[in-house]
Design a protein around this motif. Structure first.
Motif, PDB file in Angstrom:
ATOM      1  N   GLN A  86     -38.738  59.313  61.630  1.00  0.00           N
ATOM      2  CA  GLN A  86     -37.290  59.171  61.515  1.00  0.00           C
ATOM      3  C   GLN A  86     -36.843  59.798  60.205  1.00  0.00           C
ATOM      4  O   GLN A  86     -37.567  59.772  59.206  1.00  0.00           O
ATOM      5  CB  GLN A  86     -36.888  57.702  61.552  1.00  0.00           C
ATOM      6  CG  GLN A  86     -35.387  57.463  61.389  1.00  0.00           C
ATOM      7  CD  GLN A  86     -35.020  56.009  61.591  1.00  0.00           C
ATOM      8  OE1 GLN A  86     -35.229  55.433  62.649  1.00  0.00           O
ATOM      9  NE2 GLN A  86     -34.464  55.398  60.551  1.00  0.00           N
ATOM     10  N   GLY A  87     -35.657  60.388  60.218  1.00  0.00           N
ATOM     11  CA  GLY A  87     -35.154  61.000  59.001  1.00  0.00           C
ATOM     12  C   GLY A  87     -33.731  61.483  59.181  1.00  0.00           C
ATOM     13  O   GLY A  87     -33.018  61.035  60.082  1.00  0.00           O
ATOM     14  N   LYS A  88     -33.329  62.423  58.331  1.00  0.00           N
ATOM     15  CA  LYS A  88     -31.978  62.966  58.356  1.00  0.00           C
ATOM     16  C   LYS A  88     -31.998  64.423  58.806  1.00  0.00           C
ATOM     17  O   LYS A  88     -32.798  65.228  58.323  1.00  0.00           O
ATOM     18  CB  LYS A  88     -31.337  62.875  56.969  1.00  0.00           C
ATOM     19  CG  LYS A  88     -31.268  61.465  56.397  1.00  0.00           C
ATOM     20  CD  LYS A  88     -30.392  60.546  57.240  1.00  0.00           C
ATOM     21  CE  LYS A  88     -30.288  59.165  56.590  1.00  0.00           C
ATOM     22  NZ  LYS A  88     -29.495  58.225  57.420  1.00  0.00           N
ATOM     23  N   GLU A 116     -24.127  62.191  57.117  1.00  0.00           N
ATOM     24  CA  GLU A 116     -25.569  62.334  57.316  1.00  0.00           C
ATOM     25  C   GLU A 116     -25.950  61.701  58.647  1.00  0.00           C
ATOM     26  O   GLU A 116     -25.557  60.577  58.951  1.00  0.00           O
ATOM     27  CB  GLU A 116     -26.336  61.663  56.182  1.00  0.00           C
ATOM     28  CG  GLU A 116     -26.440  62.507  54.932  1.00  0.00           C
ATOM     29  CD  GLU A 116     -27.518  61.987  54.004  1.00  0.00           C
ATOM     30  OE1 GLU A 116     -27.793  60.769  54.043  1.00  0.00           O
ATOM     31  OE2 GLU A 116     -28.099  62.790  53.259  1.00  0.00           O
ATOM     32  N   THR A 152     -28.889  60.503  61.338  1.00  0.00           N
ATOM     33  CA  THR A 152     -30.286  60.111  61.501  1.00  0.00           C
ATOM     34  C   THR A 152     -30.844  60.689  62.790  1.00  0.00           C
ATOM     35  O   THR A 152     -30.200  60.647  63.833  1.00  0.00           O
ATOM     36  CB  THR A 152     -30.418  58.580  61.534  1.00  0.00           C
ATOM     37  OG1 THR A 152     -29.957  58.048  60.281  1.00  0.00           O
ATOM     38  CG2 THR A 152     -31.858  58.160  61.762  1.00  0.00           C
ATOM     39  N   SER A 154     -34.559  60.670  65.126  1.00  0.00           N
ATOM     40  CA  SER A 154     -35.874  60.045  65.268  1.00  0.00           C
ATOM     41  C   SER A 154     -36.553  60.595  66.505  1.00  0.00           C
ATOM     42  O   SER A 154     -35.915  61.175  67.384  1.00  0.00           O
ATOM     43  CB  SER A 154     -35.749  58.516  65.369  1.00  0.00           C
ATOM     44  OG  SER A 154     -35.013  58.152  66.527  1.00  0.00           O
ATOM     45  N   ASP A 202     -38.271  60.139  56.701  1.00  0.00           N
ATOM     46  CA  ASP A 202     -38.404  58.959  55.848  1.00  0.00           C
ATOM     47  C   ASP A 202     -39.864  58.630  55.552  1.00  0.00           C
ATOM     48  O   ASP A 202     -40.206  58.152  54.491  1.00  0.00           O
ATOM     49  CB  ASP A 202     -37.765  57.738  56.516  1.00  0.00           C
ATOM     50  CG  ASP A 202     -36.267  57.925  56.726  1.00  0.00           C
ATOM     51  OD1 ASP A 202     -35.666  58.725  55.987  1.00  0.00           O
ATOM     52  OD2 ASP A 202     -35.706  57.281  57.628  1.00  0.00           O
ATOM     53  N   SER A 236     -30.832  59.772  70.445  1.00  0.00           N
ATOM     54  CA  SER A 236     -29.821  59.154  69.578  1.00  0.00           C
ATOM     55  C   SER A 236     -28.493  59.858  69.782  1.00  0.00           C
ATOM     56  O   SER A 236     -28.416  61.085  69.668  1.00  0.00           O
ATOM     57  CB  SER A 236     -30.245  59.265  68.113  1.00  0.00           C
ATOM     58  OG  SER A 236     -29.145  59.052  67.256  1.00  0.00           O
TER      59      SER A 236
END
Length: 454
Positions: A324-326, A339, A341, A343, A365, A395
């Motif tokens: 998971q991250g940006k 921003e 997210t 995943s 992350d 998402s």
């Protein structure tokens, strides 16, 4: 740990966490004659069909061990067969159908797909080809995907019960546009109102395509027209071309060039279109792919499409992580600078090195990759991107940001999990309304009493 998509979906429907015991033996075909064999979530090896046939004695014990653990944990176990229980050439050493039911002493319901035609013939023929003890295990039939007036089918149902002395436990209706994750089959292109389309997406279908469920949320979006481009077809006008995953990247890269898709991609980019590669598709967009040990096919190297400054080498150890991250995509439409997210999960044997000065697709992350938290790659002109993240569209925020990068302002939709829950509810309602649950509960009750008695 890895299980099939179908078993993960069934676990979701049952409201329990997925576990490898729900799919103790998983086959991931590599070609028409060989497959990767995964036992209790771990890859054992690639096997030819005959080698796997010989291995079934070992695999059967793994299946029985999983069943016993599940029996100790749950009151009711529903077992799904694989293929047809009456495939004569596969009966010897069978571990997925009647041999298993004999080993664990469980009742059987045979289901026929009437949408393919010949349902009564399929049911009668299957029953006839079973042994006497196996026939005695069959407690009834279910007919699936029926369209039309049920009264026109009634005479056939009466004949079937008289002929076999087995009850028909229900006739399930055909559910239009049911969008549940498929394990293997690529679903047909959806029909969408042309006035509602904001983004056109094209996905070429490789011979060894993998993880095609990555595109389920794009297919379900009411403003996105997604087209699977079959072999022999050319990639027509689109806003975004997505190269999917592949179980044999170098072979599918050769296939891509054979069908002229490389030329279609080049033309698409000249007209300012966007291209996204996922996993194997990401590797194809790079400079080179090396397979020094023949992990996916023949030993050797292939020149990539050259749009991303990356080089990939295949290793025997598969990377399997959830990340998971940006997102770091620069959107072509206004996105308020928020921003987003992203995943997904990574499952690949490729180790990818990027040249100096690259732009990353995401900032993770967990930082589990060799070169820190940076994942994937974006071309300097922002037209081409690649990532190892499967499930990135699940998402709503990430889907909306990626479509914005492709130049479309799409509405936010439900999460993938919510969408699947809605479809599962549709299926559950149909089963509740059209199956004879009183009889089915009797079979379950008798089986439960038998186990307690034993």
């Amino acid at each position: 740990m890895k299980i099939g998509r179908a078993q993960a979906l069934q676990a979701q429907a049952a409201g329990v966490a997925p576990h490898v015991d729900m799919n103790p033996v998983l086959l991931k075909p590599s070609s028409d004659t060989d497959a990767q064999v995964i036992v209790h979530g771990k890859a054992i090896s690639n096997m030819q069909a005959q080698d796997y046939h010989d291995y079934k004695k070992v695999a059967m014990q793994a299946v029985l061990d999983s069943h016993q653990r599940l029996v100790n944990q749950y009151q009711v176990i529903m077992v799904e067969g694989a293929g047809n229980p009456a495939e004569i050439n596969l009966r010897e050493g069978d571990i997925a159908n009647m041999r298993f039911t004999e080993a664990v002493n469980c009742p059987v319901i045979i289901v026929a797909d009437i949408d393919k035609g010949g349902a009564c013939a399929h049911l009668v023929g299957t029953l006839e080809l079973l042994s006497a003890s196996e026939q005695n295990r069959v407690v009834g039939f279910v007919i699936n995907k029926f369209r039309g007036d049920i009264t026109l089918l009634q005479s056939g149902l009466d004949w079937l019960e008289q002929r076999t002395h087995k009850p028909v436990l229900g006739v399930l209706p055909y559910l239009m546009d049911l969008q549940l994750a498929e394990e293997d089959a690529i679903q047909a292109n959806q029909t969408i109102d042309q006035d509602d389309i904001r983004l056109r997406v094209a996905v070429p279908v490789f011979s060894q395509i993998s993880n095609h469920t990555d595109f389920d949320m794009l297919r379900a979006h009411p403003q996105i027209e997604l087209t699977f481009v079959r072999q022999g077809q050319r990639i027509s006008a689109a806003d975004l071309i997505i190269l999917p995953g592949s179980k044999d990247v170098r072979a599918d890269l050769e296939l891509l060039r054979k069908h002229g898709w490389d030329k279609d991609i080049a033309r698409h980019l000249r007209y300012a279109g966007k291209v996204l590669g996922i996993c194997g598709g990401y590797q194809m967009l790079g400079q080179t792919t090396h397979d020094p040990k023949g992990i996916e096919g023949t030993i050797g190297s292939s020149k990539g499409l050259g749009y991303l400054p990356i080089h990939t080498t295949l290793h025997s150890e598969k990377q399997l992580t959830h990340s998971q991250g940006k997102l770091r995509l620069q959107a072509d439409v206004h996105n308020n600078g928020i921003e987003v997210t992203v995943s997904g999960y990574q499952i690949h044997v490729g180790h990818t090195e990027r040249e100096d000065g690259f732009n990353a697709f995401a900032l993770l992350d967990n930082g589990q990759l060799d070169d820190g938290q940076l994942e994937g790659c974006i071309s300097a002109d922002n037209q081409v991107a690649g990532s190892y993240l499967h499930g990135m569209f699940d998402s709503p925020q990430a889907l909306q940001q990626i479509t914005a990068w492709a130049g479309a302002d799409t509405d936010k939709v439900d999460t993938y999990a919510s969408q699947q829950e809605h479809e599962l509810d549709r299926l559950a309602d149909a089963c509740k309304a059209h199956l004879d649950w009183q009889k089915i509960h009797t079979f379950i009750s008798n089986q439960t009493k038998s186990k307690h008695h034993d």
